[in-house]
Motif scaffolding. Structure first.
Motif, PDB file in Angstrom:
ATOM      1  N   ASP A   1       0.846  -1.197   0.000  1.00 33.88           N
ATOM      2  CA  ASP A   1       0.000   0.000   0.000  1.00 33.88           C
ATOM      3  C   ASP A   1       0.883   1.248   0.000  1.00 33.88           C
ATOM      4  N   MET A   2       0.337   2.324  -0.577  1.00 33.04           N
ATOM      5  CA  MET A   2       1.092   3.569  -0.659  1.00 33.04           C
ATOM      6  C   MET A   2       0.231   4.722  -0.178  1.00 33.04           C
ATOM      7  N   ASP A   3       0.777   5.559   0.693  1.00 31.01           N
ATOM      8  CA  ASP A   3       0.074   6.737   1.194  1.00 31.01           C
ATOM      9  C   ASP A   3       0.172   7.827   0.139  1.00 31.01           C
ATOM     10  N   MET A   4      -0.954   8.128  -0.550  1.00 30.36           N
ATOM     11  CA  MET A   4      -0.946   9.101  -1.639  1.00 30.36           C
ATOM     12  C   MET A   4      -0.788  10.533  -1.142  1.00 30.36           C
ATOM     13  N   ARG A   5      -0.845  10.733   0.212  1.00 32.59           N
ATOM     14  CA  ARG A   5      -0.652  12.074   0.758  1.00 32.59           C
ATOM     15  C   ARG A   5       0.822  12.451   0.793  1.00 32.59           C
ATOM     16  N   LYS A   6       1.709  11.470   0.677  1.00 32.61           N
ATOM     17  CA  LYS A   6       3.135  11.721   0.685  1.00 32.61           C
ATOM     18  C   LYS A   6       3.638  11.895  -0.742  1.00 32.61           C
ATOM     19  N   PRO A   7       4.635  12.754  -0.948  1.00 28.45           N
ATOM     20  CA  PRO A   7       5.158  12.973  -2.304  1.00 28.45           C
ATOM     21  C   PRO A   7       5.651  11.674  -2.940  1.00 28.45           C
ATOM     22  N   ILE A   8       5.360  11.532  -4.231  1.00 25.47           N
ATOM     23  CA  ILE A   8       5.790  10.348  -4.977  1.00 25.47           C
ATOM     24  C   ILE A   8       7.090  10.677  -5.685  1.00 25.47           C
ATOM     25  N   GLY A   9       8.088   9.840  -5.514  1.00 27.20           N
ATOM     26  CA  GLY A   9       9.385  10.100  -6.111  1.00 27.20           C
ATOM     27  C   GLY A   9       9.386   9.920  -7.611  1.00 27.20           C
ATOM     28  N   ASP A  10      10.318  10.593  -8.282  1.00 20.66           N
ATOM     29  CA  ASP A  10      10.419  10.488  -9.738  1.00 20.66           C
ATOM     30  C   ASP A  10      10.717   9.055 -10.175  1.00 20.66           C
ATOM     31  N   THR A  11      11.511   8.341  -9.371  1.00 12.97           N
ATOM     32  CA  THR A  11      11.838   6.958  -9.726  1.00 12.97           C
ATOM     33  C   THR A  11      10.596   6.082  -9.727  1.00 12.97           C
ATOM     34  N   THR A  12       9.731   6.276  -8.723  1.00 14.22           N
ATOM     35  CA  THR A  12       8.483   5.507  -8.648  1.00 14.22           C
ATOM     36  C   THR A  12       7.570   5.842  -9.826  1.00 14.22           C
ATOM     37  N   LEU A  13       7.460   7.130 -10.140  1.00 11.02           N
ATOM     38  CA  LEU A  13       6.616   7.541 -11.266  1.00 11.02           C
ATOM     39  C   LEU A  13       7.134   6.962 -12.575  1.00 11.02           C
ATOM     40  N   TYR A 347      -0.200  16.559 -24.408  1.00  4.94           N
ATOM     41  CA  TYR A 347      -0.239  16.553 -22.941  1.00  4.94           C
ATOM     42  C   TYR A 347       1.129  16.880 -22.356  1.00  4.94           C
ATOM     43  N   GLY A 348       2.003  17.437 -23.170  1.00  4.13           N
ATOM     44  CA  GLY A 348       3.357  17.793 -22.757  1.00  4.13           C
ATOM     45  C   GLY A 348       4.325  17.520 -23.881  1.00  4.13           C
ATOM     46  N   GLU A 349       5.575  17.951 -23.698  1.00  2.31           N
ATOM     47  CA  GLU A 349       6.583  17.795 -24.756  1.00  2.31           C
ATOM     48  C   GLU A 349       7.657  16.773 -24.422  1.00  2.31           C
ATOM     49  N   GLU A 350       7.726  16.317 -23.161  1.00  2.00           N
ATOM     50  CA  GLU A 350       8.700  15.314 -22.745  1.00  2.00           C
ATOM     51  C   GLU A 350       7.967  14.104 -22.173  1.00  2.00           C
ATOM     52  N   HIS A 351       8.669  12.973 -22.086  1.00  2.00           N
ATOM     53  CA  HIS A 351       8.002  11.762 -21.606  1.00  2.00           C
ATOM     54  C   HIS A 351       7.559  11.888 -20.152  1.00  2.00           C
ATOM     55  N   ASN A 352       8.215  12.764 -19.381  1.00  2.00           N
ATOM     56  CA  ASN A 352       7.871  12.929 -17.969  1.00  2.00           C
ATOM     57  C   ASN A 352       7.191  14.261 -17.674  1.00  2.00           C
ATOM     58  N   SER A 353       6.592  14.875 -18.698  1.00  2.00           N
ATOM     59  CA  SER A 353       5.978  16.197 -18.527  1.00  2.00           C
ATOM     60  C   SER A 353       4.905  16.221 -17.453  1.00  2.00           C
ATOM     61  N   HIS A 354       4.202  15.102 -17.260  1.00  2.00           N
ATOM     62  CA  HIS A 354       3.080  15.087 -16.317  1.00  2.00           C
ATOM     63  C   HIS A 354       3.482  14.635 -14.914  1.00  2.00           C
ATOM     64  N   HIS A 355       4.725  14.312 -14.673  1.00  2.00           N
ATOM     65  CA  HIS A 355       5.130  13.776 -13.374  1.00  2.00           C
ATOM     66  C   HIS A 355       4.861  14.760 -12.230  1.00  2.00           C
ATOM     67  N   LYS A 356       5.185  16.047 -12.428  1.00  2.00           N
ATOM     68  CA  LYS A 356       4.948  17.028 -11.367  1.00  2.00           C
ATOM     69  C   LYS A 356       3.460  17.182 -11.077  1.00  2.00           C
ATOM     70  N   GLU A 357       2.644  17.118 -12.124  1.00  2.00           N
ATOM     71  CA  GLU A 357       1.198  17.233 -11.923  1.00  2.00           C
ATOM     72  C   GLU A 357       0.652  16.038 -11.156  1.00  2.00           C
ATOM     73  N   GLN A 359       2.316  14.346  -8.924  1.00  2.00           N
ATOM     74  CA  GLN A 359       2.752  14.559  -7.551  1.00  2.00           C
ATOM     75  C   GLN A 359       1.859  15.568  -6.829  1.00  2.00           C
ATOM     76  N   LYS A 360       1.441  16.624  -7.539  1.00  2.00           N
ATOM     77  CA  LYS A 360       0.573  17.637  -6.932  1.00  2.00           C
ATOM     78  C   LYS A 360      -0.842  17.112  -6.694  1.00  2.00           C
ATOM     79  N   SER A 361      -1.322  16.273  -7.606  1.00  2.00           N
ATOM     80  CA  SER A 361      -2.720  15.829  -7.551  1.00  2.00           C
ATOM     81  C   SER A 361      -2.986  14.822  -6.444  1.00  2.00           C
ATOM     82  N   CYS A 362      -1.958  14.071  -6.036  1.00  2.00           N
ATOM     83  CA  CYS A 362      -2.113  13.004  -5.031  1.00  2.00           C
ATOM     84  C   CYS A 362      -3.105  11.935  -5.499  1.00  2.00           C
TER      85      CYS A 362
END
Length: 453
Positions: A1-13, A347-357, A359-362
């Motif tokens: 299980d993962m607590d979605m309230r905690k920031p998700i690391g780039d490696t996990t994403l 939906y972005g210009e790079e393969h990881n364009s949505h990663h920050k979003e 992380q913000k959305s939880c």
């Protein structure tokens, strides 16, 4: 299980993205074809075989009969599927689609997905259907729940607008589709007699065999307006705007948007050039740089020109194209006289364009992928000669940041991946192949689709 309230690391994403897949559904005018996009080659940079990387598991989907997706060349010889004549997707609920077959039967269905290990698994589930009883259904479009009365949404109904023809007259009919039933909400005549419609000419001067060429039939990003465009009437483009309205009695209706005195539509003055045809349309979210209530529409025409229109929402149900923020894209390098056939949001210009979003959305990754919105600052335009331009919004307007030149092909469908935002997926009818183009690194992979499309 993962607590979605905690920031998700780039490696996990990156791991989630690498291990996910995305289904591609395409309608070629007769069949519905699906394929699977595997992002590993693009996310990890391991493009070992550029001819096959990215796409696999191509199938024919029987959306109106069995609900199964058959691997190519595995369809039983005596198996018959009705020809699918038009198709649309629910923008809010992206697993929901509507299709019409050559028997004029309309079906609303849900995409369940495919499993390479279980080819007999049901890929679709029918939700509703109807038989409108018109001569021909040219196009369809879902209406957003945001503009439907509560009497419909409370019963989980879906609003479906259909562009029909009957006795030489174009007509829009809006139906509410329920589980196992449907209800006709309104019927509106479009003031374009079919006998006057001249199909859009191709770049070689030839004309399609069909009587009517409808290039788009869709809602704007605000969902309040239904747009219809294509063909040529008396030497001018067809373009109509209808507002979706609900009165005090919760009756749903479509009202033509026009000036009460001149009877002109908000952008009609820009489209009066003789011989001009609107060949493509893109509705983008509102740019953050420009406040207010409006829709942002981008058109491509048969002369190789791009237009942008800021359509302001005024009081009293009025709409007006703002002159200062509307007009021609002057920085375009598309070939003059060659049609711009595809305008593609991304939906972005790079393969990881949505990663920050993410992380913000939880939100869980899969949930976010089904809700992610188009970028409001980037899009692509593809000319009939294979020239692809990348457009970015800056403080002084839209600029063309890069271009690619593909071999001239019969590209009939183009879409950007949500899972890997820098991947542009095209279907080339002439060669019968899906093509993945990495816009970030300007490389291409191809999967041959034989006998299915």
């Amino acid at each position: 299980d993962m607590d979605m309230r905690k920031p998700i690391g780039d490696t996990t994403l990156k791991m989630w993205q690498r291990d996910s897949t995305e289904n591609i559904l395409y309608h070629d005018g007769k069949d519905v074809v699906c394929a699977r996009l595997d992002p590993k080659a693009f996310v990890l940079g391991e493009l070992t075989d550029p001819r096959t990387a990215g796409l696999d598991d191509v199938r024919l989907v029987d959306v109106h009969m069995s609900g199964q997706a058959f691997p190519l060349n595995s369809l039983p010889r005596d198996y018959e599927m009705p020809a699918i004549t038009c198709m649309c997707q629910d923008r809010a609920n992206r697993r929901d689609f509507a299709t019409c077959d050559d028997n004029k039967m309309v079906s609303v269905w849900r995409w369940l997905g495919t499993d390479a290990a279980e080819p007999q698994k049901f890929a679709t589930k029918v939700v509703s259907g109807c038989l409108p009883g018109f001569d021909e259904i040219h196009a369809m479009c879902f209406l957003s729940e945001d503009v439907l009365p509560r009497r419909i949404t409370d019963k989980s109904g879906k609003g479906l607008a259909m562009l029909l023809s009957q006795n030489g007259q174009l007509t829009i009919m809006v139906c509410t589709m329920y589980q196992g039933s449907h209800h006709i909400e309104c019927i509106v005549a479009v003031d374009v007699p079919l006998d006057d419609v001249v199909p859009i000419a191709q770049s070689d001067g030839s004309r399609p065999a069909q009587d009517v060429e409808i290039c788009f039939f869709t809602t704007t990003h605000s969902e309040r307006l239904l747009t219809l465009g294509g063909g040529v009437v008396g030497g001018h483009a067809i373009f109509r705007l209808f507002e979706v309205q609900v009165d005090a009695q919760e009756n749903l209706r479509l009202v033509l948007v026009e000036d009460p005195e001149t009877k002109e539509q908000p952008i009609e003055c820009f489209l009066g050039t003789p011989g001009l045809c609107i060949t493509s349309l893109l509705n983008l979210p509102k740019p953050n740089l420009i406040p207010g209530e409006y829709d942002w529409l981008i058109f491509g025409d048969n002369k190789g020109t791009l237009y942008g229109f800021k359509l302001n929402h005024l009081d009293g149900g009025r709409y007006e194209a703002e002159d200062r923020a509307s007009g021609r894209f002057r920085r375009s390098t598309h070939t003059e006289g060659v049609a711009i056939k595809h305008l593609v949001g991304c939906y972005g210009e790079e393969h990881n364009s949505h990663h920050k979003e993410v992380q913000k959305s939880c939100l869980p990754y899969s949930v976010f992928m089904n809700k992610v919105a188009l970028s409001n600052k980037t899009f692509y335009s593809l000319g009939e000669d294979g020239i692809l331009l990348t457009w970015n919004l800056h403080s002084d307007g839209w600029r063309c940041s890069s271009n690619s030149h593909f071999q001239r092909e019969d590209v009939v469908s183009t879409h950007c991946s949500r899972l890997v935002p820098n991947i542009l997926v095209r279907y080339d009818k002439a060669s019968g192949s899906f093509q993945c183009h990495d816009t970030a690194k300007n490389r291409q992979a191809r999967n041959s689709v034989a006998g299915g499309a």
